[in-house]
Design a protein around this motif. Structure first.
Motif, mmCIF file in Angstrom:
data_model
loop_
_atom_site.group_PDB
_atom_site.id
_atom_site.type_symbol
_atom_site.label_atom_id
_atom_site.label_comp_id
_atom_site.label_asym_id
_atom_site.label_seq_id
_atom_site.Cartn_x
_atom_site.Cartn_y
_atom_site.Cartn_z
ATOM 1 N N UNK A 59 0.846 -1.193 0.000
ATOM 2 C CA UNK A 59 0.000 0.000 0.000
ATOM 3 C C UNK A 59 0.885 1.248 0.000
ATOM 4 N N UNK A 60 0.305 2.375 -0.384
ATOM 5 C CA UNK A 60 1.074 3.610 -0.433
ATOM 6 C C UNK A 60 1.277 4.211 0.949
ATOM 7 N N UNK A 61 0.336 3.985 1.858
ATOM 8 C CA UNK A 61 0.430 4.547 3.209
ATOM 9 C C UNK A 61 1.683 4.008 3.904
ATOM 10 N N UNK A 62 2.322 4.824 4.752
ATOM 11 C CA UNK A 62 3.569 4.392 5.386
ATOM 12 C C UNK A 62 3.372 3.529 6.628
ATOM 13 N N UNK A 63 4.344 2.652 6.863
ATOM 14 C CA UNK A 63 4.473 1.974 8.152
ATOM 15 C C UNK A 63 5.033 2.998 9.150
ATOM 16 N N UNK A 64 4.884 2.708 10.427
ATOM 17 C CA UNK A 64 5.461 3.564 11.465
ATOM 18 C C UNK A 64 6.587 2.796 12.145
ATOM 19 N N UNK A 65 7.791 3.334 12.047
ATOM 20 C CA UNK A 65 8.988 2.637 12.519
ATOM 21 C C UNK A 65 8.955 2.282 13.991
ATOM 22 N N UNK A 66 8.237 3.061 14.800
ATOM 23 C CA UNK A 66 8.249 2.891 16.249
ATOM 24 C C UNK A 66 7.135 1.946 16.746
ATOM 25 N N UNK A 67 6.342 1.366 15.834
ATOM 26 C CA UNK A 67 5.175 0.570 16.257
ATOM 27 C C UNK A 67 5.532 -0.878 16.601
#
Lengths: 181, 181
Positions: B112-120
């Protein structure tokens, strides 16, 4: 043993479902014993009147009762009921008198036939408002029509289910200034 | 700072949503900056492929992005991000570059185009599978098509929202022998 309950304003119902606790769902088909199941797939849909979405799998004894009676009670158990909550999840109302077996106290509700649970933090009397998504997802939309809290258990930790009997128990409470409802 | 991620089997996704955490929802409309909102109204609908129901209010900046792109990422933040989670809930992507303002690390997703969150703790790449209930309840049915976990944060406590910035943080973990999935 159960403690005294008092009415909970409907505007505060979301504060007990939004945190994502494991809950107990009670149903009562006239002429039979009340039943109770363990449920973790539920969420708020609207603040007030409080709408709650929940998934009750078709194989469950409670599914038929919900389809037939359109009424139920959602009870939020405190964490010290973890063993009972798990054991209830491991058997079926088809062959077990769960209230008799598990030492929970069924109390009369005011708006629905299903019983309140005397040992719960809150009890939410609900009516099925929308069954449209039952066929596709076993998803019922419930409206909470009356709510009860047990003041003595107001800050009791809830249970959160991670699968296969693994739970986290609420620990520290924190408050960060917020406009979020 | 963010730690390394590895793929999470889709069959395990429910173990991170069923406990009822507060989550972050990211979206990305091409040509604009990615956005992120705080969300607490979500639940599992199916184990595998994992289906997740969530409520995104029509006023939210993310609502339009979801309606337009049909893609998003659900990220489960660890409890030590409570301040960021609350602050994100208190502003709108309409006038705030949230990733820039809140010191979260957007990472590219695979589907998907939406980003992952590195801190999750985990990141779930999702597609909108069913918008039928958006009109009545602002309810989207998402299918998780790819999932990532951050092994270092595997047992990090989650946040549970009780309203107005009041959270409980996961405390003790307990295990009771169970057949429940």
């Amino acid at each position: 043993m159960f403690a005294m309950m008092k009415e909970l304003p409907l505007s505060k119902v979301y504060q007990f479902i939004e945190p994502g606790p494991v809950v107990l769902l009670t149903t009562q088909v006239p002429g039979t014993k009340p039943n109770v199941m363990t449920m973790s797939w539920l969420m708020m849909l609207e603040f007030e009147p409080p709408l709650i979405a929940c998934v009750v799998a078709e194989g469950n004894y409670s599914f038929a009762a919900l389809q037939k009676q359109h009424k139920c009670v959602i009870a939020v158990p405190p964490a010290n009921l973890a063993k009972i909550v798990t054991d209830i999840g491991n058997c079926t109302g088809g062959d077990t008198d769960k209230f008799g077996s598990f030492d929970l106290t069924p109390l009369p509700a005011s708006q629905v036939e299903a019983p309140l649970i005397g040992e719960a933090i809150v009890n939410l009397e609900c009516r099925v408002k929308d069954s449209q998504m039952v066929k596709a997802y076993n998803l019922f939309v419930l409206e909470c029509v009356k709510a009860w809290e047990t003041p003595k258990l107001k800050d009791a930790p809830m249970l959160h289910h991670h699968g296969y009997g693994h739970f986290s128990v609420d620990g520290e409470r924190i408050h960060i200034k917020s406009k979020m409802r």
